[in-house]
Design a protein around this motif. Structure first.
Motif, mmCIF file in Angstrom:
data_model
loop_
_atom_site.group_PDB
_atom_site.id
_atom_site.type_symbol
_atom_site.label_atom_id
_atom_site.label_comp_id
_atom_site.label_asym_id
_atom_site.label_seq_id
_atom_site.Cartn_x
_atom_site.Cartn_y
_atom_site.Cartn_z
ATOM 1 N N HIS A 1 0.841 -1.196 0.000
ATOM 2 C CA HIS A 1 0.000 0.000 0.000
ATOM 3 C C HIS A 1 0.867 1.234 0.000
ATOM 4 O O HIS A 1 0.670 2.161 -0.745
ATOM 5 C CB HIS A 1 -0.859 0.031 1.270
ATOM 6 C CG HIS A 1 -2.180 -0.596 1.072
ATOM 7 N ND1 HIS A 1 -3.108 -0.106 0.196
ATOM 8 C CD2 HIS A 1 -2.726 -1.689 1.627
ATOM 9 C CE1 HIS A 1 -4.182 -0.863 0.229
ATOM 10 N NE2 HIS A 1 -3.973 -1.847 1.089
ATOM 11 N N SER A 2 1.865 1.179 0.892
ATOM 12 C CA SER A 2 2.603 2.404 1.141
ATOM 13 C C SER A 2 4.041 2.347 0.638
ATOM 14 O O SER A 2 4.698 3.374 0.556
ATOM 15 C CB SER A 2 2.599 2.678 2.643
ATOM 16 O OG SER A 2 2.898 1.480 3.328
ATOM 17 N N GLY A 3 4.525 1.158 0.309
ATOM 18 C CA GLY A 3 5.794 1.073 -0.386
ATOM 19 C C GLY A 3 7.092 0.943 0.373
ATOM 20 O O GLY A 3 8.141 0.887 -0.272
ATOM 21 N N PRO A 4 7.125 0.894 1.719
ATOM 22 C CA PRO A 4 8.434 0.786 2.383
ATOM 23 C C PRO A 4 9.249 -0.417 1.915
ATOM 24 O O PRO A 4 10.480 -0.353 1.891
ATOM 25 C CB PRO A 4 8.082 0.626 3.865
ATOM 26 C CG PRO A 4 6.714 1.153 4.007
ATOM 27 C CD PRO A 4 6.028 0.947 2.697
ATOM 28 N N ILE A 5 8.606 -1.471 1.501
ATOM 29 C CA ILE A 5 9.308 -2.676 1.078
ATOM 30 C C ILE A 5 10.182 -2.394 -0.144
ATOM 31 O O ILE A 5 11.182 -3.070 -0.384
ATOM 32 C CB ILE A 5 8.302 -3.827 0.819
ATOM 33 C CG1 ILE A 5 8.997 -5.176 0.647
ATOM 34 C CG2 ILE A 5 7.416 -3.557 -0.392
ATOM 35 C CD1 ILE A 5 9.644 -5.707 1.889
ATOM 36 N N LEU A 6 9.804 -1.340 -0.914
ATOM 37 C CA LEU A 6 10.574 -1.018 -2.122
ATOM 38 C C LEU A 6 11.999 -0.579 -1.795
ATOM 39 O O LEU A 6 12.879 -0.620 -2.645
ATOM 40 C CB LEU A 6 9.867 0.082 -2.932
ATOM 41 C CG LEU A 6 8.465 -0.283 -3.420
ATOM 42 C CD1 LEU A 6 7.868 0.878 -4.209
ATOM 43 C CD2 LEU A 6 8.500 -1.537 -4.284
ATOM 44 N N GLU A 7 12.221 -0.157 -0.540
ATOM 45 C CA GLU A 7 13.574 0.203 -0.117
ATOM 46 C C GLU A 7 14.496 -1.009 -0.103
ATOM 47 O O GLU A 7 15.709 -0.883 -0.097
ATOM 48 C CB GLU A 7 13.563 0.769 1.315
ATOM 49 C CG GLU A 7 12.635 1.936 1.539
ATOM 50 C CD GLU A 7 13.262 3.230 1.041
ATOM 51 O OE1 GLU A 7 14.496 3.260 0.879
ATOM 52 O OE2 GLU A 7 12.496 4.186 0.805
ATOM 53 N N TYR A 8 13.930 -2.178 -0.038
ATOM 54 C CA TYR A 8 14.732 -3.379 0.203
ATOM 55 C C TYR A 8 14.822 -4.322 -0.987
ATOM 56 O O TYR A 8 15.784 -5.058 -1.120
ATOM 57 C CB TYR A 8 14.166 -4.157 1.406
ATOM 58 C CG TYR A 8 14.124 -3.322 2.656
ATOM 59 C CD1 TYR A 8 15.250 -3.224 3.473
ATOM 60 C CD2 TYR A 8 12.994 -2.595 3.000
ATOM 61 C CE1 TYR A 8 15.230 -2.436 4.606
ATOM 62 C CE2 TYR A 8 12.962 -1.804 4.136
ATOM 63 C CZ TYR A 8 14.085 -1.727 4.936
ATOM 64 O OH TYR A 8 14.071 -0.951 6.055
ATOM 65 N N VAL A 9 13.792 -4.354 -1.829
ATOM 66 C CA VAL A 9 13.803 -5.347 -2.903
ATOM 67 C C VAL A 9 14.118 -4.702 -4.249
ATOM 68 O O VAL A 9 13.915 -3.506 -4.436
ATOM 69 C CB VAL A 9 12.450 -6.105 -3.006
ATOM 70 C CG1 VAL A 9 12.162 -6.835 -1.705
ATOM 71 C CG2 VAL A 9 11.314 -5.177 -3.374
#
Lengths: 264, 388
Positions: A204-212
């Motif tokens: 929803h909010s995208g924090p995971i995009l920092e890692y993958v």
């Protein structure tokens, strides 16, 4: 790795997915955006083969096999793994026992994997019994690490996770997708070549995009996919304009026009 | 609601002078196997004592532990002038036809006493065994844990292979005195045509703890029991954990009763029942006459492929400030749990026993090592057997 062709899915007789087409290559991570109730979770549940999610039309091809109507355990044994957002509690079943079952006889150092996600203190606790949001996530990741899937389905890996846990969750997701030891650097090209595990991640909010490392993303709206772009761009756009533009895009689609997502 | 038992069909006399069995490991392998399923491993050396009653007579009784008395009830009655403070003190012979019959035909039973302050960790194995069709067994047991003592008893009840049409009547009186702790684990392995009527009661004193575990995983034709424990001293605790499985043909009417009759007492009754075709009436009662008192009662049942579970939880109090609660459920395995395990690669034949095993959860009984292993073996046999 995964090919979805014109997939229609109903839940309790109500059509939710209305013609989904999606391809995910080996080693590729795909990000799925979309507002609440748009059908993102339904897509993951249908891919995994949950009973209440009925495929009414279309096909799911995984590693070249048509698994549209295959039972869940067959999909899991073929290498599909899913991280549950709200998994059920199983009383009397210690988490360690379940993690061992996930490994299906493969020799696995459960304690070492558990240490990785700071879960070694919880291994004796019953599966999901009174777990906090972060503990649920770490338990799910631990099970997946033991399962070693080739395609990982993540439903909002960041939900209910505090900042400190987010880093741990993010790095673990990356580890699962990278299939590469932490201390191994490698050139970008080498890393990409080596990467065999695919991912389909809802955020929803995208924090995971920092890692993958994710090159592609799309927005789900009213059971349809639209607006394929780089995940970061989609996120920026949603942050600025909300999902209204998706509606316009899909409305245009309905009138038979060639609709371009108004990405800046 | 209970099925009647016609006691005139069973022979309660004869064989009172049966030859003693000095070495239980010399029982036939078939008998030993039946006993293992009642939780009694005759090879187990980590025991503090062993007792066996076969049909109508005691045949084995051995302990070498200082502070632990273990003897046949008849011997104890003789030695202690009829045990006036313990014998028929918690139960009346006039309670029902079964207590009357047990009073009339005193064949034997055990007297186990842990002397003041003596803490015995290894369990006393006590085994009641019926061999031969038409046998009526009637025993009277007394367990005493004196002040500050600790005792652990594993009571296994079984019939020999091929025994048909047998009946077991057992009166048991438990006394846990001030600060004492008694853990009593009873495991039943009766049979498809055996009628069973235990009648038990207990008295728990100040600061004393009584933990009772009951495990029935094997068929039984007709069993009815409702042991009753009274917490009479301040700070007493009673805990009951039961695991009952009823395959087709089994009729089990069982439950526990706890009376909180002193301040600061606690009672907990947790029953897990599973039918695969049989009938289970799962009772529970917690009453409180003094406060502060806390009690919790759980009757949870799973119906897997036919059968009936009737849960009857009861709470009763007439004092302000009491805290009693209950939780009852009769249902099926949640599809959500099955699917969760299937998403991890388990097929339905693996997922269902995994969940059932967790549901029955004998781990909560806190069984000591050897007992726990015996129970794990039984559960595994249940999973691989026809009971699923």
């Amino acid at each position: 790795m995964l090919e979805i062709r014109n997939l229609h899915v109903s839940v309790g007789g109500t059509p939710v997915l209305k013609g989904i087409d999606l391809k995910i290559a080996p080693g590729e991570t795909f990000i799925l955006f979309g507002p609440n109730g748009s059908g993102k979770t339904t897509l993951l549940m249908a891919l995994m083969g949950f009973g209440d999610y009925t495929v009414t039309k279309g096909q799911i091809i995984y590693k070249g096999q048509d698994i549209t109507h295959a039972p869940m355990y067959e999909r899991a044994r073929l290498g599909m793994g899913m991280s549950f957002q709200r998994p059920p509690t199983i009383h009397g079943l210690p988490t360690e026992h379940l993690v061992r079952m996930c490994a299906r006889g493969r020799e696995t150092d459960v304690r070492r994997l558990a240490e990785r996600v700071h879960f070694d203190q919880f291994l004796e606790r019953d599966v999901n019994a009174g777990f906090s949001g972060g503990e649920i996530k770490r338990s799910e990741l631990l099970q997946l690490m033991a399962q070693q899937p080739d395609l990982v389905l993540f439903d909002e890996p960041e939900s209910g996770v505090d900042l400190e846990n987010m880093s741990l969750v993010g790095h673990t997701v990356r580890y699962l997708l990278d299939s590469m030891p932490d201390d191994c650097q490698g050139t970008l090209r080498e890393r990409k070549q080596r990467r065999k595990t695919s991912g389909l991640i809802i955020t929803h909010s995208g924090p995971i995009l920092e890692y993958v490392v994710a090159d592609r993303g799309q927005v789900m709206y009213h059971g349809k996919l639209c607006c394929e772009a780089k995940p970061r761009e989609i996120l920026d756009h949603i942050a600025r304009y909300g999902y209204q533009e998706c509606l316009r895009c899909l409305a245009g689609d309905m009138y038979g026009k060639i609709a371009e997502a108004p990405l800046s | 609601m209970s099925k009647p038992v016609d006691l005139s069909r069973y022979a309660f006399n004869g064989g009172e002078t049966a030859a003693p069995i000095e070495d239980l490991s010399r029982l036939s392998s078939e008998d030993k196997e039946r006993l293992v399923h009642a939780g009694i491993d005759v090879r187990d050396t980590h025991v503090s004592g062993a007792f066996m009653h076969l049909n109508h007579a005691g045949v084995h009784c051995r302990t070498n532990r200082e502070g632990l008395e273990l003897m046949g009830i008849k011997e104890a009655l003789k030695k202690y002038d009829g045990l006036p403070q313990y014998f028929w003190k918690l139960l009346s012979p006039e309670k029902d036809e079964f207590t009357r019959a047990a009073h009339e035909h005193l064949q034997g039973g055990y007297f186990i006493r842990a002397r003041k302050g003596v803490k015995i960790r290894e369990p006393v194995q006590s085994c009641l065994f019926i061999k031969g069709s038409g046998t009526g067994q009637s025993v009277h047991n007394i367990v005493v844990v004196e002040e500050g003592a600790e005792l652990n008893i594993l009571g296994g009840c079984a019939t020999a292979h091929g025994t048909r049409e047998a009946a077991h009547l057992g009166v048991t009186e438990y006394y846990v005195e001030k600060g004492g702790k008694l853990t009593f684990t009873m495991i039943h392995n009766w049979g498809e045509s055996v009628a069973v009527r235990p009648r038990s009661a207990g008295l728990v004193g100040e600061g004393a703890v009584f933990c009772n575990n009951y495990i029935l995983l094997k068929p039984v034709a007709n069993l009815q029991m409702y042991p009753s424990i009274t917490l009479a001293g301040r700070g007493g605790v009673a805990r009951f954990n039961s695991v009952v499985v009823a395959p087709e043909g089994s009729y089990v009417d069982s439950g526990n009763r706890v009376q909180l009759d002193a301040p600061d007492t606690r009672g907990e009754i947790i029953a897990r029942t599973l039918t695969t075709g049989g009938t289970i009436i799962n009772r529970g009662y917690i009453g409180a006459g003094r406060v502060p008192a806390r009690g919790h009662l759980e009757c949870k049942g799973l119906i897997l492929g036919g059968g009936r579970i009737h849960a009857i939880p009861e709470l009763d109090s007439d004092v302000d400030g009491v805290e009693l609660s209950h939780e009852a459920a009769v249902g099926k395995i949640a599809q959500e749990e099955i699917e969760y395990l299937m998403a991890r690669g388990l097929d339905e034949n693996e997922a269902t026993p995994t969940i059932v095993r967790g549901f029955l959860n004998v781990d909560i009984m806190g069984l000591p090592g050897p007992l726990k292993e015996a129970m794990e073996r039984q559960i595994s046999q249940l999973e691989s057997g026809n009971a699923m």
